[in-house]
Motif scaffolding. Structure first.
Motif, PDB file in Angstrom:
ATOM      1  N   ILE A 185       0.834  -1.216   0.000  1.00 19.53           N
ATOM      2  CA  ILE A 185       0.000   0.000   0.000  1.00 19.53           C
ATOM      3  C   ILE A 185       0.867   1.265   0.000  1.00 19.53           C
ATOM      4  CG2 ILE A 185      -0.269   0.208   2.524  1.00 19.53           C
ATOM      5  CD1 ILE A 185      -3.278   0.785   1.944  1.00 19.53           C
ATOM      6  N   ASP A 186       0.486   2.205  -0.858  1.00 22.38           N
ATOM      7  CA  ASP A 186       1.188   3.490  -0.975  1.00 22.38           C
ATOM      8  C   ASP A 186       0.248   4.569  -0.437  1.00 22.38           C
ATOM      9  OD1 ASP A 186       2.189   5.950  -1.784  1.00 22.38           O
ATOM     10  OD2 ASP A 186       2.843   5.222  -3.763  1.00 22.38           O
ATOM     11  N   ARG A 187       0.498   4.987   0.811  1.00 25.52           N
ATOM     12  CA  ARG A 187      -0.417   5.931   1.463  1.00 25.52           C
ATOM     13  C   ARG A 187      -0.421   7.296   0.779  1.00 25.52           C
ATOM     14  NH1 ARG A 187      -4.317   3.300   4.134  1.00 25.52           N
ATOM     15  NH2 ARG A 187      -3.516   1.936   5.761  1.00 25.52           N
ATOM     16  N   GLU A 188       0.718   7.671   0.189  1.00 27.01           N
ATOM     17  CA  GLU A 188       0.771   8.977  -0.489  1.00 27.01           C
ATOM     18  C   GLU A 188      -0.105   8.969  -1.741  1.00 27.01           C
ATOM     19  OE1 GLU A 188       0.982  12.648  -1.027  1.00 27.01           O
ATOM     20  OE2 GLU A 188       1.745  11.729   0.826  1.00 27.01           O
ATOM     21  N   TRP A 189      -0.054   7.882  -2.490  1.00 27.39           N
ATOM     22  CA  TRP A 189      -0.873   7.710  -3.700  1.00 27.39           C
ATOM     23  C   TRP A 189      -2.363   7.779  -3.338  1.00 27.39           C
ATOM     24  CZ3 TRP A 189      -1.663   2.511  -6.716  1.00 27.39           C
ATOM     25  CH2 TRP A 189      -2.098   2.786  -8.013  1.00 27.39           C
ATOM     26  N   GLN A 190      -2.667   7.219  -2.175  1.00 26.29           N
ATOM     27  CA  GLN A 190      -4.044   7.210  -1.687  1.00 26.29           C
ATOM     28  C   GLN A 190      -4.437   8.627  -1.227  1.00 26.29           C
ATOM     29  OE1 GLN A 190      -4.500   4.694   1.777  1.00 26.29           O
ATOM     30  NE2 GLN A 190      -6.425   3.861   1.001  1.00 26.29           N
ATOM     31  N   ARG A 191      -3.504   9.282  -0.518  1.00 27.85           N
ATOM     32  CA  ARG A 191      -3.776  10.602   0.057  1.00 27.85           C
ATOM     33  C   ARG A 191      -3.997  11.653  -1.032  1.00 27.85           C
ATOM     34  NH1 ARG A 191       0.581  10.694   3.282  1.00 27.85           N
ATOM     35  NH2 ARG A 191      -0.441   9.560   4.947  1.00 27.85           N
ATOM     36  N   SER A 195      -5.577   7.227  -6.211  1.00 30.59           N
ATOM     37  CA  SER A 195      -5.940   5.817  -6.004  1.00 30.59           C
ATOM     38  C   SER A 195      -6.819   5.708  -4.761  1.00 30.59           C
ATOM     39  CB  SER A 195      -4.687   4.966  -5.820  1.00 30.59           C
ATOM     40  OG  SER A 195      -5.056   3.666  -5.399  1.00 30.59           O
ATOM     41  N   GLY A 198      -4.595   2.770  -2.819  1.00 31.04           N
ATOM     42  CA  GLY A 198      -3.141   2.853  -2.701  1.00 31.04           C
ATOM     43  C   GLY A 198      -2.444   1.552  -3.049  1.00 31.04           C
TER      44      GLY A 198
END
Ligand SMILES: [Fe+2]
Length: 299
Positions: A185-191, A195, A198
């Motif tokens: 999981i990429d929290r920055e991509w989600q934030r 995405s 993420g």
């Protein structure tokens, strides 16, 4: 074996993909017949306004609350997710559940889609998924979303990256990303909103959701709603079949009629507004296969 189109075709290893999933088979299968999660889990980070609207699958992004139509069939159950489409038309997205663990999932336009997932129980807590798309090797399968300028939407597709197979009972087709590394999981991509999860790739997003709720989720916690009609009906049909077998020893007719499965496809159609969902399906299938399917369950 049921005569599902996707498993009756010419052999090509590229058309089949296996994955070990660390949860009960029914928990995983229900993800395959829960159509409206697509708009959140998989494409919730995509701005529908920016997409190429010539592909009818785009309506799964722009309309997140489809009407769900369901019916019992002679091989199991079937749904369509119904949405308004182009002016004066409606979009239907079909899939079927077939006894005992098959789903013909939506694999693009109904006329070109020849797909199936087998959700095979290994034991109560784990499943081997056989994902089959007969058009994958020839490049004619599922296309994926594109932006208006023609660039593809990234981050949705296979392939999965696998660990080396081992001789362990559960040592085959295990993805590199799993709960031990938070599915990558990429929290920055989600934030930043690009995405929803993420996590890269539709299969891995499903894997994360289905495994992280535990091997067998406590269904007492559920609040089923209108979007769960296909899951509700499928559970009922499976339970009824199990009870009938326990009481009388009688199996579903499908056991002796594997040819029923030929009429089950998953995919998308666009029809004039107000067309009955099953009429739309039967007419399109008649166009493709040269005969009108008869999927109705016996009384
Ligand atoms: Fe999914």
């Amino acid at each position: 074996m049921p005569e599902i189109e996707a498993i009756m075709g010419e052999g090509d290893d590229r058309n089949i993909a296996l994955t070990h999933r660390d949860c009960n088979y029914m928990q995983a299968l229900e993800g395959d017949i829960d159509t409206s999660h697509l708009g959140f889990l998989h494409v919730g980070g995509i701005d529908g306004e920016k997409l190429d609207l010539s592909d009818p699958e785009v309506f799964t992004v722009t309309e997140k609350a489809p009407k769900i139509n369901v019916t019992v069939t002679n091989y199991g159950t079937m749904y369509s997710a119904q949405r308004n489409a182009f002016e004066g038309t409606e979009h239907h997205r079909f899939a079927s559940y077939l006894f005992p663990f098959w789903v013909t999932y939506p694999g693009g336009e109904l006329e070109n889609a020849v797909t199936a997932n087998a959700w095979v129980p290994i034991d109560d807590d784990s499943t081997m998924i056989f994902n089959i798309d007969l058009r994958r090797a020839s490049g004619g399968g599922k296309k994926g979303f594109k932006y208006k300028d023609g660039t593809p939407v990234e981050g949705l597709a296979r392939p999965l990256e696998y660990l080396p197979n081992t001789t362990d009972w559960k040592g085959r087709w295990r993805p590199v990303k799993d709960r031990s590394n938070d599915y990558g999981i990429d929290r920055e991509w989600q934030r930043n909103g690009d995405s929803y999860t993420g996590v890269v790739g539709v299969p891995m997003q499903d894997q994360m959701i289905q495994e992280s709720m535990g091997h067998i989720v406590d269904r007492e916690m559920e609040h089923l709603a209108a979007s769960d009609r296909m899951v509700i009906l499928t559970r009922r049909v499976m339970l009824d079949a199990a009870k009938e077998y326990a009481a009388t020893g009688k199996l579903p007719d499908f056991v002796d009629h594997p040819e029923y499965a030929r009429d089950a496809r998953g995919g998308d159609i666009v029809v004039p507004y107000g067309t009955d969902w099953l009429d739309g399906y039967e007419e399109k299938m008649a166009e493709v296969k040269g005969y009108k399917p008869k999927m109705a369950a016996a009384e």
